[in-house]
Design an enzyme around this catalytic site. Structure first.
Site, PDB file in Angstrom:
ATOM      1  N   GLY A 161       0.837  -1.195   0.000  1.00 55.29           N
ATOM      2  CA  GLY A 161       0.000   0.000   0.000  1.00 55.29           C
ATOM      3  C   GLY A 161       0.866   1.236   0.000  1.00 55.29           C
ATOM      4  O   GLY A 161       2.092   1.156   0.122  1.00 55.29           O
ATOM      5  N   ASP A 211       4.168  -4.190  -7.517  1.00 53.53           N
ATOM      6  CA  ASP A 211       3.520  -2.993  -6.947  1.00 53.53           C
ATOM      7  C   ASP A 211       4.028  -1.718  -7.616  1.00 53.53           C
ATOM      8  O   ASP A 211       3.507  -0.639  -7.345  1.00 53.53           O
ATOM      9  CB  ASP A 211       3.750  -2.923  -5.433  1.00 53.53           C
ATOM     10  CG  ASP A 211       5.207  -3.084  -5.052  1.00 53.53           C
ATOM     11  OD1 ASP A 211       5.769  -4.157  -5.339  1.00 53.53           O
ATOM     12  OD2 ASP A 211       5.785  -2.144  -4.492  1.00 53.53           O
TER      13      ASP A 211
HETATM   14  P1  AMP Z   1       9.079   1.097  -3.575  1.00 54.35           P
HETATM   15  O1  AMP Z   1       9.654  -0.204  -4.032  1.00 54.35           O
HETATM   16  O2  AMP Z   1      10.085   2.185  -3.325  1.00 54.35           O
HETATM   17  O3  AMP Z   1       8.015   1.584  -4.512  1.00 54.35           O
HETATM   18  O4  AMP Z   1       8.413   0.870  -2.149  1.00 54.35           O
HETATM   19  C1  AMP Z   1       7.826  -0.335  -1.729  1.00 54.35           C
HETATM   20  C2  AMP Z   1       6.830  -0.095  -0.624  1.00 54.35           C
HETATM   21  O5  AMP Z   1       7.464   0.498   0.503  1.00 54.35           O
HETATM   22  C3  AMP Z   1       5.691   0.817  -1.004  1.00 54.35           C
HETATM   23  O6  AMP Z   1       4.516   0.315  -0.451  1.00 54.35           O
HETATM   24  C4  AMP Z   1       6.069   2.133  -0.386  1.00 54.35           C
HETATM   25  O7  AMP Z   1       4.942   2.911  -0.097  1.00 54.35           O
HETATM   26  C5  AMP Z   1       6.815   1.703   0.873  1.00 54.35           C
HETATM   27  N1  AMP Z   1       7.819   2.694   1.297  1.00 54.35           N
HETATM   28  C6  AMP Z   1       8.985   3.004   0.691  1.00 54.35           C
HETATM   29  N2  AMP Z   1       9.646   3.935   1.392  1.00 54.35           N
HETATM   30  C7  AMP Z   1       8.890   4.236   2.461  1.00 54.35           C
HETATM   31  C8  AMP Z   1       9.013   5.130   3.570  1.00 54.35           C
HETATM   32  N3  AMP Z   1      10.068   5.922   3.699  1.00 54.35           N
HETATM   33  N4  AMP Z   1       8.016   5.159   4.485  1.00 54.35           N
HETATM   34  C9  AMP Z   1       6.951   4.370   4.358  1.00 54.35           C
HETATM   35  N5  AMP Z   1       6.769   3.505   3.360  1.00 54.35           N
HETATM   36  C10 AMP Z   1       7.715   3.445   2.417  1.00 54.35           C
HETATM   37 MG    MG Z   2       6.448   1.584  -5.150  1.00 50.91          MG
END
Ligand code: AMP
Ligand code: MG
Length: 487
Positions: free
Chosen positions: A91, A253
């Site tokens: 999410g 995702d």
């Molecule tokens: P990504 O691969 O960077 O798109 O991130 C994977 C998941 O981790 C996604 O659900 C993002 O919303 C979550 N995410 C990445 N960085 C953060 C952060 N600093 N704080 C909270 N959620 C994060």
């Molecule tokens: Mg992402």
């Protein structure tokens, strides 16, 4: 023309979906925000005047410090396969959808803040994004658009001195990004694994009604939706491969159901041609290496199709997935022929391309510079500007003879060919070191390089006077830049 974000017409169709698809979530304010970047091209998509950049309320909104009456802020639920492993709850961990605006042409754009604080999906994360990665996302999404590649867009970056800890202490920033939709493959997967088939149907209906209306008229609308997503993803992969773009984190995702480039993190453009290039330093196994991207896209499409299977016919789905490879190959072949300046398909083109790629790799030849210079190729001559790019110059000569022979098969006027090649081979791409220079200056509170790069990369195929240094080979220090999932 609306001069402020408060004057836009908000429609918020995603917010109308029932609560199981999202959670209402207010952004968390940041102290003393300042404007880092504002993109008038993205503003124009909303019908928003460029002066919105200076409107104090709009600035607060772009930071997440104020929510407007028409907004219904929320974070979306999704899951996904990360590096091949199903992760049941992801999410929007740091993204908040403020709402969806409709412009005067009736087009809808969702406005999303990235880095605006924790949400129910933050897990161990802090809900923040650092200035460095915000600049990279802002610039790359606009660069991709300039290259003609489907992508989410970016309206603004707001900064704050609020500290955010990654490998070291950095500062916070918020990007306001825009897309017709941020729905991902993982938005469907979560309901498949939860065995909530009615939710899969509801989301598929939403996607069809708003983004693929033609599927509604098909004999089997959900099958048609799958076909469309496969076709758009194949086309997107052809775009990425042709331009040398490496996404870095092709988890399901991060795969857009609209076939857009989505979630810019540790991306990179090829410098010296290397099919096995891995741009993400956290990707130890090289799962998302440059030449793996089309295969991974297909793997991801299998996950997407599996999530839709309650709505689909199994045999038709297997057939649909089999169409990915030929669709990708046709699209990629077409783009490569455009890069090489061929008007039609020749029967030995593949051989010629394989030979060229082998030599580019062996010779450590810069991919973008090579193809841009190829527009100036003159059959029968030495072509020193191209030849000198190769460590062993003779390896070029041998290929050049084949290439000259291939060009001779076409009656195309050489000047027309050259003009077409200059439209197919960009001069300017967002190399890591260019972004890095803009980042370093921004840390010193000089944001002018961000705007310079944005305008440059909005027209990457044009000769831009005085900007040749931005088209040069990367400097030595570029090799030390490390980009990872930590952003
Ligand atoms: P990504 O691969 O960077 O798109 O991130 C994977 C998941 O981790 C996604 O659900 C993002 O919303 C979550 N995410 C990445 N960085 C953060 C952060 N600093 N704080 C909270 N959620 C994060
Ligand atoms: Mg992402």
């Amino acid at each position: 023309m609306p001069r402020t974000l408060q004057q836009l017409d908000y429609t918020n169709r995603f917010a109308r979906l029932p609560g199981r698809f999202h959670s209402a979530q207010q952004p968390t304010p940041l102290p003393s925000p300042y404007l880092v970047a504002f993109n008038p091209d993205a503003a124009a998509l909303l019908g928003l005047a460029p002066e919105a950049a200076d409107d104090p309320v709009s600035q607060q909104v772009m930071t997440g410090n104020q929510v407007l009456p028409g907004h219904e802020p929320l974070s979306a639920l999704y899951a996904g396969h990360q590096f091949g492993v199903y992760v049941p709850q992801l999410g929007d961990g740091r993204a908040i959808l403020l709402g969806e605006a409709r412009n005067e042409r009736g087009e809808h754009w969702e406005l999303q803040l990235k880095g605006a604080g924790e949400t129910p999906y933050s897990r161990m994360g802090d809900g923040r994004a650092v200035l460095r990665s915000s600049i990279r996302e802002y610039l790359c999404s606009e660069a991709m658009h300039g290259l003609g590649i489907p992508t989410t867009r970016a309206l603004s970056i707001m900064g704050s001195d609020y500290p955010v800890y990654r490998e070291t202490a950095e500062t916070a920033a918020v990007v306001l990004r825009m897309s017709p939709s941020f729905i991902r493959f993982g938005s469907f997967e979560v309901f498949f694994y939860r065995n909530q088939h009615d939710a899969i149907r509801e989301l598929a209906d939403f996607v069809i009604d708003h983004y693929y209306p033609a599927c509604r008229d098909a004999a089997r609308p959900y099958q048609a939706l799958l076909d469309q997503v496969i076709a758009r993803t194949a086309s997107l992969m052809a775009d990425w491969q042709a331009v040398g773009f490496c996404h870095g984190v092709m988890n399901t995702d991060n795969m857009s159901v609209l076939g857009l480039t989505l979630d810019y993190g540790p991306f990179g453009f090829l410098d010296a041609f290397d099919p096995g290039h891995v741009c993400n330093h956290s990707d130890h196994s090289g799962r998302y290496a440059f030449d793996q991207q089309p295969n991974i896209a297909l793997w991801n499409l299998h996950c997407f199709a599996q999530a839709l299977i309650p709505l689909l016919d199994m045999d038709a789905t297997i057939e649909a997935l089999k169409r990915f490879q030929p669709l990708f190959e046709a699209a990629y072949g077409q783009r490569l022929r455009a890069k090489l300046g061929f008007a039609a398909q020749g029967d030995k083109d593949e051989e010629l391309i394989v030979k060229l790629f082998g030599r580019l790799y062996q010779g450590q030849v810069d991919y973008t510079v090579f193809f841009r210079r190829l527009a100036g190729f003159i059959p029968g001559e030495l072509n020193a500007p191209l030849r000198d790019l190769f460590i062993e110059r003779e390896t070029f000569d041998d290929w050049a003879a084949d290439y000259a022979a291939r060009l001779a098969q076409e009656s195309r006027d050489p000047r027309e060919r050259q003009a077409a090649m200059l439209r197919a081979n960009p001069k300017y791409i967002l190399r890591n070191h260019l972004a890095e220079t803009a980042i370093r200056q921004a840390i010193e509170r000089d944001y002018s390089e961000i705007e310079r790069l944005r305008t440059l990369l909005a027209a990457p195929f044009d000769e831009q006077p005085g900007m040749d240094r931005y088209a040069a080979l990367p400097p030595e220090w570029a090799q030390q830049i490390s980009v990872s999932c930590s952003s």
